[in-house]
Design a protein around this motif. Structure first.
Motif, PDB file in Angstrom:
ATOM      1  N   SER A  96       0.832  -1.204   0.000  1.00  0.00           N
ATOM      2  CA  SER A  96       0.000   0.000   0.000  1.00  0.00           C
ATOM      3  C   SER A  96       0.867   1.255   0.000  1.00  0.00           C
ATOM      4  O   SER A  96       2.059   1.215   0.337  1.00  0.00           O
ATOM      5  N   LEU A  97       0.241   2.347  -0.346  1.00  0.00           N
ATOM      6  CA  LEU A  97       0.919   3.641  -0.285  1.00  0.00           C
ATOM      7  C   LEU A  97       1.410   3.902   1.137  1.00  0.00           C
ATOM      8  O   LEU A  97       2.551   4.349   1.340  1.00  0.00           O
ATOM      9  N   LEU A 109       9.721   4.608   3.401  1.00  0.00           N
ATOM     10  CA  LEU A 109      10.510   5.761   2.948  1.00  0.00           C
ATOM     11  C   LEU A 109      10.651   6.848   4.021  1.00  0.00           C
ATOM     12  O   LEU A 109      11.385   7.806   3.828  1.00  0.00           O
ATOM     13  N   ARG A 110       9.881   6.693   5.098  1.00  0.00           N
ATOM     14  CA  ARG A 110       9.824   7.694   6.163  1.00  0.00           C
ATOM     15  C   ARG A 110       9.324   9.043   5.631  1.00  0.00           C
ATOM     16  O   ARG A 110       9.871  10.098   5.942  1.00  0.00           O
ATOM     17  N   LEU A 111       8.264   8.960   4.826  1.00  0.00           N
ATOM     18  CA  LEU A 111       7.619  10.172   4.303  1.00  0.00           C
ATOM     19  C   LEU A 111       6.426  10.511   5.178  1.00  0.00           C
ATOM     20  O   LEU A 111       5.576   9.660   5.434  1.00  0.00           O
ATOM     21  N   ASP A 112       6.339  11.759   5.596  1.00  0.00           N
ATOM     22  CA  ASP A 112       5.246  12.181   6.467  1.00  0.00           C
ATOM     23  C   ASP A 112       4.153  12.953   5.748  1.00  0.00           C
ATOM     24  O   ASP A 112       3.016  12.994   6.206  1.00  0.00           O
ATOM     25  N   ASP A 113       4.484  13.583   4.629  1.00  0.00           N
ATOM     26  CA  ASP A 113       3.463  14.380   3.940  1.00  0.00           C
ATOM     27  C   ASP A 113       3.002  13.674   2.669  1.00  0.00           C
ATOM     28  O   ASP A 113       3.520  12.625   2.305  1.00  0.00           O
ATOM     29  N   MET A 165      11.712  -2.199  -1.776  1.00  0.00           N
ATOM     30  CA  MET A 165      13.113  -1.834  -2.010  1.00  0.00           C
ATOM     31  C   MET A 165      13.282  -1.101  -3.334  1.00  0.00           C
ATOM     32  O   MET A 165      14.004  -0.099  -3.415  1.00  0.00           O
ATOM     33  N   LEU A 166      12.626  -1.596  -4.376  1.00  0.00           N
ATOM     34  CA  LEU A 166      12.720  -0.933  -5.681  1.00  0.00           C
ATOM     35  C   LEU A 166      12.127   0.465  -5.644  1.00  0.00           C
ATOM     36  O   LEU A 166      12.704   1.407  -6.178  1.00  0.00           O
ATOM     37  N   VAL A 167      10.971   0.595  -5.016  1.00  0.00           N
ATOM     38  CA  VAL A 167      10.343   1.912  -4.905  1.00  0.00           C
ATOM     39  C   VAL A 167      11.286   2.872  -4.191  1.00  0.00           C
ATOM     40  O   VAL A 167      11.504   4.005  -4.652  1.00  0.00           O
ATOM     41  N   ALA A 168      11.860   2.441  -3.091  1.00  0.00           N
ATOM     42  CA  ALA A 168      12.771   3.301  -2.337  1.00  0.00           C
ATOM     43  C   ALA A 168      13.981   3.687  -3.183  1.00  0.00           C
ATOM     44  O   ALA A 168      14.381   4.856  -3.221  1.00  0.00           O
ATOM     45  N   HIS A 169      14.541   2.721  -3.888  1.00  0.00           N
ATOM     46  CA  HIS A 169      15.710   2.977  -4.734  1.00  0.00           C
ATOM     47  C   HIS A 169      15.365   3.984  -5.829  1.00  0.00           C
ATOM     48  O   HIS A 169      16.093   4.961  -6.034  1.00  0.00           O
ATOM     49  N   TRP A 170      14.261   3.743  -6.528  1.00  0.00           N
ATOM     50  CA  TRP A 170      13.873   4.650  -7.610  1.00  0.00           C
ATOM     51  C   TRP A 170      13.484   6.025  -7.082  1.00  0.00           C
ATOM     52  O   TRP A 170      13.747   7.030  -7.713  1.00  0.00           O
ATOM     53  N   TYR A 171      12.852   6.065  -5.925  1.00  0.00           N
ATOM     54  CA  TYR A 171      12.468   7.343  -5.326  1.00  0.00           C
ATOM     55  C   TYR A 171      13.711   8.161  -4.979  1.00  0.00           C
ATOM     56  O   TYR A 171      13.786   9.356  -5.271  1.00  0.00           O
TER      57      TYR A 171
END
Length: 190
Positions: free
Chosen positions: A15-16, A23-27, A153-159
């Motif tokens: 999920s998002l 990713l430790r994204l808060d916003d 892991m891929l999402v984090a890497h690409w982000y």
């Protein structure tokens, strides 16, 4: 063997909220970007492993049945064989009765064995179509944890590498550990 996606997955294996936590994204500034990266990462994991993570429908085309009367299906895991069609010389399809073939969806790759006397294709290219439902299931929890983690892991890497140029080595390399996570799930096709 050509493969056509008939019905894509309804949901993603992560999920998002899970990815944002990873990713430790808060916003919510990058939510649209992260969602697109999740879909791309799932598709990449599916290509690398030849496995479909979430339930989806595919049409597989074959030129002919092997000499032993079998077809190996190039998607895994197969949940069901939904239809088998054979085309005659004029390009007219005929749905093959389930009694004319046996589907083994437990094996990896899944396979179909045709009974003696089952119709053979009349055209040389794309004479057989097999519609299947594939994937681990409709819920993210159905997907093995290592594959779900590989997506994250891929999402984090690409982000993290989204500003890199296209010839930058960071963009073409997969994150450390990705290959080890997906290796046990790779389906080798003959």
């Amino acid at each position: 063997m050509p493969q056509t996606l008939i019905s894509p997955p309804v949901d993603e294996p992560v999920s998002l909220a899970e990815v944002k936590d990873h990713l430790r994204l808060d916003d919510d500034t990058d939510d649209a970007l992260v969602e697109s990266l999740i879909a791309a990462a799932r598709a990449h994991v599916e290509r690398v492993t030849n496995r479909r993570l979430m339930t989806q429908e595919w049409r597989l085309q074959f030129d002919a049945v092997r000499d032993d009367g079998r077809l190996d299906l190039a998607v895994s895991p197969v949940l069901s064989v939904d239809a088998v069609r054979v085309y005659d010389r004029n390009g007219t399809p005929s749905v093959i009765d389930e009694a004319a073939y046996e589907a083994d969806i437990v094996s990896v790759p899944a396979r179909i064995a045709f009974a003696e006397g089952a119709p053979r294709p009349g055209r040389r290219l794309g004479g057989i179509e097999v519609d299947v439902t594939a994937g681990y299931g409709a819920a993210a929890a159905d997907v093995p944890a290592p594959l779900r983690h590989a997506v994250k892991m891929l999402v984090a890497h690409w982000y993290e590498q989204r500003q890199a140029s296209t010839d930058d080595a960071a963009m073409v390399m997969v994150p450390l550990g990705f290959s080890a996570l997906v290796a046990p799930y790779r389906v080798r096709l003959i």
